[in-house]
Design a protein around this motif. Sequence first.
Motif, PDB file in Angstrom:
ATOM      1  N   GLU A 107     -52.327 -59.672 114.285  1.00  0.00           N
ATOM      2  CA  GLU A 107     -52.151 -58.856 115.483  1.00  0.00           C
ATOM      3  C   GLU A 107     -53.408 -58.019 115.747  1.00  0.00           C
ATOM      4  O   GLU A 107     -53.888 -57.940 116.886  1.00  0.00           O
ATOM      5  N   ALA A 108     -53.924 -57.417 114.669  1.00  0.00           N
ATOM      6  CA  ALA A 108     -55.152 -56.632 114.809  1.00  0.00           C
ATOM      7  C   ALA A 108     -56.302 -57.527 115.241  1.00  0.00           C
ATOM      8  O   ALA A 108     -57.161 -57.138 116.041  1.00  0.00           O
ATOM      9  N   ALA A 111     -56.095 -58.133 118.896  1.00  0.00           N
ATOM     10  CA  ALA A 111     -56.459 -56.925 119.644  1.00  0.00           C
ATOM     11  C   ALA A 111     -57.970 -56.753 119.695  1.00  0.00           C
ATOM     12  O   ALA A 111     -58.551 -56.531 120.761  1.00  0.00           O
ATOM     13  N   ILE A 112     -58.621 -56.869 118.534  1.00  0.00           N
ATOM     14  CA  ILE A 112     -60.052 -56.562 118.457  1.00  0.00           C
ATOM     15  C   ILE A 112     -60.898 -57.742 118.932  1.00  0.00           C
ATOM     16  O   ILE A 112     -61.701 -57.618 119.866  1.00  0.00           O
ATOM     17  N   ALA A 115     -60.461 -58.586 122.616  1.00  0.00           N
ATOM     18  CA  ALA A 115     -61.212 -57.723 123.534  1.00  0.00           C
ATOM     19  C   ALA A 115     -62.679 -58.115 123.561  1.00  0.00           C
ATOM     20  O   ALA A 115     -63.316 -58.153 124.631  1.00  0.00           O
ATOM     21  N   ARG A 119     -64.897 -59.636 126.806  1.00  0.00           N
ATOM     22  CA  ARG A 119     -66.118 -58.983 127.276  1.00  0.00           C
ATOM     23  C   ARG A 119     -67.308 -59.914 127.213  1.00  0.00           C
ATOM     24  O   ARG A 119     -68.129 -59.987 128.135  1.00  0.00           O
ATOM     25  N   ARG A 162     -67.877 -62.557 113.749  1.00  0.00           N
ATOM     26  CA  ARG A 162     -68.521 -61.250 113.846  1.00  0.00           C
ATOM     27  C   ARG A 162     -69.586 -61.287 114.929  1.00  0.00           C
ATOM     28  O   ARG A 162     -69.811 -60.302 115.643  1.00  0.00           O
ATOM     29  N   LEU A 166     -70.327 -58.771 117.784  1.00  0.00           N
ATOM     30  CA  LEU A 166     -71.663 -58.186 117.886  1.00  0.00           C
ATOM     31  C   LEU A 166     -72.214 -58.355 119.291  1.00  0.00           C
ATOM     32  O   LEU A 166     -72.711 -57.420 119.923  1.00  0.00           O
ATOM     33  N   GLY A 169     -71.356 -56.481 122.816  1.00  0.00           N
ATOM     34  CA  GLY A 169     -71.997 -55.255 123.249  1.00  0.00           C
ATOM     35  C   GLY A 169     -71.286 -54.009 122.774  1.00  0.00           C
ATOM     36  O   GLY A 169     -71.790 -52.913 122.928  1.00  0.00           O
ATOM     37  N   ASN A 170     -70.115 -54.191 122.179  1.00  0.00           N
ATOM     38  CA  ASN A 170     -69.381 -53.046 121.658  1.00  0.00           C
ATOM     39  C   ASN A 170     -69.883 -52.725 120.251  1.00  0.00           C
ATOM     40  O   ASN A 170     -69.936 -53.593 119.392  1.00  0.00           O
ATOM     41  N   GLU A 171     -70.228 -51.469 120.024  1.00  0.00           N
ATOM     42  CA  GLU A 171     -70.822 -51.104 118.739  1.00  0.00           C
ATOM     43  C   GLU A 171     -69.783 -50.956 117.634  1.00  0.00           C
ATOM     44  O   GLU A 171     -70.130 -50.925 116.463  1.00  0.00           O
ATOM     45  N   PHE A 172     -68.510 -50.861 118.012  1.00  0.00           N
ATOM     46  CA  PHE A 172     -67.482 -50.625 117.009  1.00  0.00           C
ATOM     47  C   PHE A 172     -66.923 -51.916 116.429  1.00  0.00           C
ATOM     48  O   PHE A 172     -66.632 -51.998 115.237  1.00  0.00           O
ATOM     49  N   PHE A 173     -66.755 -52.917 117.269  1.00  0.00           N
ATOM     50  CA  PHE A 173     -66.074 -54.134 116.829  1.00  0.00           C
ATOM     51  C   PHE A 173     -66.698 -54.787 115.593  1.00  0.00           C
ATOM     52  O   PHE A 173     -65.974 -55.093 114.637  1.00  0.00           O
ATOM     53  N   LEU A 176     -65.845 -52.919 112.497  1.00  0.00           N
ATOM     54  CA  LEU A 176     -64.454 -53.116 112.073  1.00  0.00           C
ATOM     55  C   LEU A 176     -64.322 -54.418 111.301  1.00  0.00           C
ATOM     56  O   LEU A 176     -63.643 -54.485 110.280  1.00  0.00           O
TER      57      LEU A 176
END
Lengths: 237, 237
Positions: A107-108, A111-112, A115, A119, A162, A166, A169-173, A176
Amino acid sequence: MSIGVIEVPTRRALLVQKIEEQILTGKLRAGDSLPSERQLQEETHISKTMIHAALVELEQKGFLEITPRRGAVVANYTETGTMETLNARIRLNGGNMTAKQTRSFLEARIAIEGAALRRLAERRTDEDLAYLEQILAQADALLEREKSDDAALADALFRFHRGICLRSGNEFFPLLLNEFRPIIMEFWMRSIAVFGAASNVHLAKRYLELIRAGDAEGAFHRLERSVNEYLSCLDEQ
Amino acid sequence: MSIGVIEVPTRRALLVQKIEEQILTGKLRAGDSLPSERQLQEETHISKTMIHAALVELEQKGFLEITPRRGAVVANYTETGTMETLNARIRLNGGNMTAKQTRSFLEARIAIEGAALRRLAERRTDEDLAYLEQILAQADALLEREKSDDAALADALFRFHRGICLRSGNEFFPLLLNEFRPIIMEFWMRSIAVFGAASNVHLAKRYLELIRAGDAEGAFHRLERSVNEYLSCLDEQ
DNA sequence: TCCAGTAATTGGTCCGACCAAAAGGACGGG
DNA sequence: CCCGTCCTTTTGGTCGGACCAATTACTGGA
């Protein structure tokens, strides 16, 4: 069957493991305070330096809260738990996730990575595509070999996904995903065992094509579908 | 203005901080190797025991890669970086996120909390609702006070939203929020400063009502909308 | 030129002792 | 009986030295 490398665990690692066990099995509960370092030294016959190092390690992992000159208490891991804590819990269970953990993980992932996938498909550049292609080329090279190396292939799959995060463009994904790494690697090893190496690489190529085509929704649904396939295969076993 | 608690940092913490700085400011680049532990001992006049502990801590944080008998090299944090690494980067910047980091954070928030919100709205129990209500009652109590305590309110908001993740039944989501904690707290402090304390608590109550009503899509869109409002307010500044 | 043998260096582990701060009593004045 | 002051004990934090095993760098001989 090979015996493999035999590594001698250190006293410190053993102590850490023992305390982790006590906490994870509920013998030590949140709020309980540990014996003082000196007391532990007497009990275990390990020097105070190592006792201290072990406690600090457990604090960094989110198992303990240490206050100078006051002692160490077991942390409430609803409050302080991190991925590290979860990894330890899974390790204690022989590396196997419970069914609920597996579901939570997938599920996580939707979600991640979902997204990120959306994008990236919307704003991919040639450079992004080249980056991902290069990783898949490595995976292909691994497939060609006569001696299969599942661990290396799982690593390539990890880097591919990954890479999606990477390049979104999202710095968090991607951070995580790094946090999840041991769990994700286990997931890919299992996926390779169940569906075969070639099938996994082929699926990755499908993602790449959907990203190239700019089909955000298609890529997302592909992810949902493959996760559901994996789940139903798991249910059968 | 109160002075607050003064905590004496340990030598180890100072050494960790110093090396982090060197890496984050670019004085040490990915691939650079550090001096040997004995050399650092001479430079810093800190015992080898503590030097070693500090390096291990930096490795766990994703700043270094240590190979036994070969030394420590600065890690490429695309490969090893975790939330811890990002937290350190933001801390160095005085606690301020860049615009891109803010956007990335909010995107991640929608992905994770949005998924949790959907799930919880679909299968909430009375117990779930009571759990969240209790946190909001605490927030209300904080609003009543004449002396406003923004930090305590931000903490309550954090616990409310972590509660959503916790009660969603997914074991990963709350852990992820814990990992984000320093960043999320900063976010709520800012939100309180911009929109006011009462407004933030009121919004939280709206989420709770949507969850109670079982309106998964409504709750999700509420989240999207409030994130966009926050972003546009940020752009104005 | 090559290679075996050796010395130096490295990270990892461990010990026993010491430090300063905090906690817990003991004491004495009110 | 209460309350502040002083002192002892206990606490986590630190130190410097020691040893280990593996790696690297060097050195001398064939």
